[in-house]
Enzyme design. Structure first.
Site, PDB file in Angstrom:
ATOM      1  N   GLU A 112      34.827  42.477  40.541  1.00  0.00           N
ATOM      2  CA  GLU A 112      34.337  43.736  40.910  1.00  0.00           C
ATOM      3  C   GLU A 112      34.434  44.899  39.912  1.00  0.00           C
ATOM      4  O   GLU A 112      33.512  45.862  39.830  1.00  0.00           O
ATOM      5  CB  GLU A 112      35.384  44.213  42.172  1.00  0.00           C
ATOM      6  CG  GLU A 112      35.151  43.248  43.133  1.00  0.00           C
ATOM      7  CD  GLU A 112      35.331  44.132  44.474  1.00  0.00           C
ATOM      8  OE1 GLU A 112      34.414  44.673  44.517  1.00  0.00           O
ATOM      9  OE2 GLU A 112      36.301  43.672  45.400  1.00  0.00           O
ATOM     10  N   GLU A 132      36.649  35.735  47.763  1.00  0.00           N
ATOM     11  CA  GLU A 132      37.388  36.431  48.829  1.00  0.00           C
ATOM     12  C   GLU A 132      37.157  35.897  50.076  1.00  0.00           C
ATOM     13  O   GLU A 132      37.789  35.865  50.869  1.00  0.00           O
ATOM     14  CB  GLU A 132      36.972  37.851  48.680  1.00  0.00           C
ATOM     15  CG  GLU A 132      37.782  38.693  47.684  1.00  0.00           C
ATOM     16  CD  GLU A 132      36.959  38.600  46.298  1.00  0.00           C
ATOM     17  OE1 GLU A 132      37.455  39.576  45.503  1.00  0.00           O
ATOM     18  OE2 GLU A 132      36.042  38.195  46.293  1.00  0.00           O
TER      19      GLU A 132
END
Length: 603
Positions: A112, A132
């Site tokens: 990210e 995730e």
């Protein structure tokens, strides 16, 4: 104090011909985790660079970018100010170009961070992955909005839902990377930053929206694929990617943040995190074994007859090892050898093995063999304990003797789980350190996750059997087998094999689905606590790892020991005490009294 601690986690230096570029290098080995001190240090350095409108190159050093996930550092990656989302937004809105230079892995939060930069320069060993969803979560810092803007919905969904690991070359091909560096990564990143006319925020990019029809079709296909899945995270990720197409970036970021907070507080994410941590803990060798150097196993010896011996022979031959197999029962061994040769032939017929590989496998198989031939093996696995294991160990004390299904008086045991993905081995005190690490390495080479035990092997079988016996007790008490099967099916567990009892003149006993599950889970957790208390299980979470990987326990439920922790020892003991008058299968183990008296649920 916090500032000094944070600044020690990064290295700042002036770079470029005139020192006009700020090089920020993450320096928190081994994973460069984006903990709160790390984020704080990065934010302060970026703020100083923003005031001077300096370009920035973000780097993780020569080996990786940032590879810590919530499994590794948990709340440290999601709590404190600035949050990861705040830091990514700060990078995105930086008034000068920000380039991420990736030499190795960028996982989860690290991916990210790199995605928030205005450009990404990758070394040949760089890797991107977003794990995730496997933890029941969407991204936490804007990846659901930025990623599809670069690569489109199809590739973004593959990365965010399937956790597809993207290589450097694939990243360049799909638009995730701007350049591959074959020489000096930092020099190439600096040159790229200086050549940029100005900042290029990903939020302003629309490359991935170029084919709107394909984008919408990918979303529809993903929704259709998730129709039967009970997992929540994939659905929320799809919604976030749809928002990326339809809403302004700030609204999309808010939607992703709401999805993350909702799911992070839910039982599913806690269970998936617990499962991942249980598997990781079970895979780690005890500290006292880490000093031992494993021996290379070139020859695997097998003695006796067992389906698990045949499976081990197939695995060993497929990994290029030699197998010596002796059996006092030639007829029984003949059947096993026929099965083994059929599996090797099937590999050839399916295209996995060519004629030469098949011939080489068979040449490395010495069977039937005389017992004396087993002395050539570094490890011998016996179908049963007996005089042969004692004779061999006296002849070669360096040779490790394992007994399938259970340990003998002097030798550790080995048992393969029904799934063929995991093996229990122990007790670890029954062999020398080097022997244990050698066997664990061999099992890993076979693709079997090795779980060490402190007592006799078969922990998973014992706990799973207790659960099954509890279900049989429910049938005996009048609960319809169909109701039990339906409850377990909705829970995600495999259908049990239950007896069909005829109740003369009596209607089936009504029992809520929640109680059926509680009695099943309670019986397994009770046995798990007993095994942990005796030292047979090195840690309670090992039970969960074994049942999830080996017996089909639903991963999204975390395992019976996790469920027991969620309910608490006090509640578990109260439930078992209430049920034990109906069947002793629910008699609470004394360790629960001890845990309750100390106000604990965990060891």
């Amino acid at each position: 104090m916090a500032q000094a601690e944070g600044e020690a986690l990064i290295r700042c230096s002036d770079a470029g011909p005139g020192g006009e570029v700020l090089l920020l290098q993450l320096d928190a080995a081994p994973l460069n985790a984006l903990t709160h001190p790390m984020r704080l240090a990065l934010s302060r350095a970026l703020s100083a660079a923003a005031a001077a409108k300096r370009p920035v190159v973000l780097s993780g050093g020569a080996r990786l970018f940032s590879a810590a996930t919530l499994i590794d550092h948990g709340a440290q990656l999601s709590e404190g100010s600035p949050s990861l989302a705040d830091l990514c937004l700060q990078i995105e809105t930086h008034p000068a170009p920000v380039v991420a230079a990736l030499a190795g892995r960028a996982l989860g939060p690290g991916a990210e961070l790199a995605l928030a930069a205005h450009a990404r320069i990758l070394g040949p060993r760089a890797r991107f992955a977003f794990p995730e969803a496997g933890l029941g979560l969407p991204p936490m810092a804007g990846a659901s909005q930025r990623l599809p803007r670069l690569v489109g919905a199809g590739a973004a969904l593959d990365m965010l839902i399937s956790a597809h690991v993207v290589s450097a070359r694939e990243a360049l091909a799909i638009g995730l990377a701007d350049q591959l560096s074959e020489n000096d990564l930092h020099e190439d990143a600096l040159a790229f930053a200086l050549a940029m006319a100005g900042p290029r925020p990903v939020a302003a990019r629309r490359d991935g929206f170029a084919d709107g029809r394909a984008y919408v079709a990918a979303l529809a296909a993903a929704r259709s694929a998730q129709t039967q899945s009970p997992l929540l995270a994939p659905r929320r990720i799809i919604e976030c990617l749809e928002a990326a197409l339809l809403l302004p970036p700030e609204n999309g970021y808010a939607m992703e943040r709401s999805a993350w907070e909702d799911l992070a507080a839910g039982a599913e994410s806690r269970a998936l995190l617990a499962a991942a941590r249980a598997e990781r803990a079970a895979a780690q060798l005890p500290a006292e074994l880490l000093v031992a150097e494993p021996q290379e196993v070139a020859v695997l010896g097998l003695y006796g007859t067992s389906p698990q011996l045949a499976a081990l022979a197939l695995l060993a031959l497929g990994r290029g090892m030699s197998v010596v197999w002796s059996d006092p029962d030639p007829q029984a061994q003949g059947s096993s050898l026929a099965w083994l040769r059929e599996r090797i032939a099937e590999g050839h017929d399916a295209g996995g093995l060519g004629p030469q590989e098949r011939a080489e496998d068979l040449l490395r198989l010495q069977a039937p063999a005389a017992p004396e031939a087993l002395t050539a093996a570094e490890i011998v696995v016996h179908a049963r304990p007996g005089p042969m294991s004692t004779t061999l160990s006296r002849a070669d004390p360096d040779q490790l003797q394992l007994v399938i299904g259970g340990a003998g008086a002097a030798h550790p045991g080995l048992v393969l789980a029904p799934s063929g993905r995991l093996a229990e081995m122990g007790p670890i005190r029954a062999a020398r350190q080097q022997q244990i690490v050698t066997a664990a390495r061999m099992l890993g080479r076979f693709g079997l996750a090795p779980v060490l035990t402190g007592g006799a092997v078969g922990l998973g079988r014992r706990v799973w059997s207790q659960g099954h016996q509890a279900l049989i007790a429910l049938v005996t008490l009048g609960v319809a087998p169909e109701a039990i099967t339906a409850a377990l099916s909705r829970y995600g567990a495999p259908a049990p094999d239950l007896p069909q009892l005829v109740l003369e003149g009596a209607a089936p006993r009504a029992m809520a689905e929640s109680e059926i599950l509680a009695r099943w889970l309670g019986a397994m957790a009770n046995e798990g606590y007993a095994l942990a208390d005796s030292g047979a299980a090195l840690r309670p979470s090992d039970i969960d790892a074994i049942l999830i990987q080996g017996y089909g326990f639903p991963r999204a439920q975390g395992g019976p020991m996790h469920q027991a922790l969620e309910r608490g020892a006090l509640v578990l003991r109260a439930d078992l005490t209430r049920w034990q008058h109906e069947d002793r299968i629910w008699a609470p183990h004394p360790i629960l009294d001890h845990l309750v008296s100390e106000g604990r649920s965990a060891f």
